[in-house]
Design a protein around this motif. Structure first.
Motif, mmCIF file in Angstrom:
data_model
loop_
_atom_site.group_PDB
_atom_site.id
_atom_site.type_symbol
_atom_site.label_atom_id
_atom_site.label_comp_id
_atom_site.label_asym_id
_atom_site.label_seq_id
_atom_site.Cartn_x
_atom_site.Cartn_y
_atom_site.Cartn_z
ATOM 1 N N ASN A 1 38.622 39.077 39.588
ATOM 2 C CA ASN A 1 39.480 37.918 39.701
ATOM 3 C C ASN A 1 38.860 36.893 40.650
ATOM 4 O OD1 ASN A 1 41.958 36.609 39.038
ATOM 5 N ND2 ASN A 1 42.713 37.101 41.066
ATOM 6 N N LYS B 1 40.662 34.324 35.931
ATOM 7 C CA LYS B 1 41.877 34.763 36.615
ATOM 8 C C LYS B 1 42.409 35.935 35.809
ATOM 9 C CE LYS B 1 46.367 33.232 38.284
ATOM 10 N NZ LYS B 1 47.329 32.116 38.311
ATOM 11 N N ILE B 2 42.401 37.099 36.437
ATOM 12 C CA ILE B 2 42.802 38.324 35.748
ATOM 13 C C ILE B 2 44.189 38.716 36.222
ATOM 14 C CG2 ILE B 2 42.228 40.740 35.311
ATOM 15 C CD1 ILE B 2 39.276 39.956 35.975
ATOM 16 N N GLU B 3 45.127 38.715 35.294
ATOM 17 C CA GLU B 3 46.490 39.147 35.577
ATOM 18 C C GLU B 3 46.735 40.461 34.850
ATOM 19 O OE1 GLU B 3 48.889 35.795 34.398
ATOM 20 O OE2 GLU B 3 48.513 34.744 36.291
ATOM 21 N N LYS B 4 47.915 41.006 34.992
ATOM 22 C CA LYS B 4 48.227 42.322 34.427
ATOM 23 C C LYS B 4 47.906 42.408 32.928
ATOM 24 C CE LYS B 4 51.939 45.617 33.798
ATOM 25 N NZ LYS B 4 53.356 45.858 33.840
ATOM 26 N N ASP B 5 48.430 41.497 32.154
ATOM 27 C CA ASP B 5 48.263 41.573 30.699
ATOM 28 C C ASP B 5 47.522 40.382 30.095
ATOM 29 O OD1 ASP B 5 49.656 43.997 30.553
ATOM 30 O OD2 ASP B 5 51.588 42.957 30.509
ATOM 31 N N ILE C 1 44.124 37.294 30.645
ATOM 32 C CA ILE C 1 43.000 36.693 31.351
ATOM 33 C C ILE C 1 43.068 35.194 31.100
ATOM 34 C CG2 ILE C 1 40.481 36.473 31.460
ATOM 35 C CD1 ILE C 1 40.288 39.416 30.669
ATOM 36 N N TRP C 2 42.902 34.430 32.163
ATOM 37 C CA TRP C 2 42.851 32.976 32.077
ATOM 38 C C TRP C 2 41.440 32.514 32.397
ATOM 39 C CZ3 TRP C 2 46.946 29.995 30.568
ATOM 40 C CH2 TRP C 2 48.206 30.588 30.570
ATOM 41 N N LYS D 1 44.166 30.360 27.947
ATOM 42 C CA LYS D 1 44.773 31.696 27.966
ATOM 43 C C LYS D 1 44.086 32.534 26.889
ATOM 44 C CE LYS D 1 49.164 34.145 27.532
ATOM 45 N NZ LYS D 1 50.606 33.983 27.283
#
Length: 149
Positions: free
Chosen positions: A92, A110-114, A116-117, A129
């Motif tokens: 991230n 940007k790595i989120e739970k479900d 990637i941005w 997204k």
């Protein structure tokens, strides 16, 4: 430095580094003041091999030339040469070269739970997204930027 364009049909140029060369350049090891001038400390101290200093994993390292202005606020300008390491784990906040739907792009990830941005660093561009519908790969992590001044 030998540059071979690996993907000429894409909007970013990739090159393999020629690490067999040993170009040793003089270096000022005590640093160069960006404020008030300091004594020269007897000028140059030793030399530096840029291949050794900038490339950690030669078999997984590539150069890529930036095209466009989407990362201008991160210091990446059109024409800059990137050093990209494919062996590094995507994390991230890192700047990565990504392959999405047939195109290469360089963005901050940007790595989120479900999800990637892909975040541009220029307000003219909206975040991308990444969904399961995209053909997507994080191709490598940018480790250095070489600029012409």
């Amino acid at each position: 430095m030998k540059l071979v364009n690996l993907y000429p049909q894409k909007n970013i140029e990739f090159f393999t580094p020629d690490t067999s060369t040993k170009l040793k350049l003089p270096v000022v090891t005590n640093g160069i003041s960006a404020g008030f001038p300091s004594p020269a400390d007897d000028f140059l101290d030793s030399s530096i091999n840029l291949n050794k200093a900038l490339i950690r994993n030669k078999d997984a390292t590539f150069y890529g030339r930036v095209k466009g202005d989407s990362m201008i606020d991160a210091g990446l300008s059109d024409g800059d040469l990137l050093i990209i390491d494919k062996s590094l784990e995507p994390k991230n906040g890192k700047i990565a070269v990504c392959f999405i739907d047939g195109e290469f792009t360089v963005k901050r990830i940007k790595i989120e739970k479900d999800v990637i941005w892909l975040i541009a660093e220029n307000i003219k561009y909206k975040p991308i997204k990444v969904t399961i519908d995209n053909d997507f790969t994080i191709w490598g992590i940018v480790t250095y930027i070489i600029k012409s001044v």
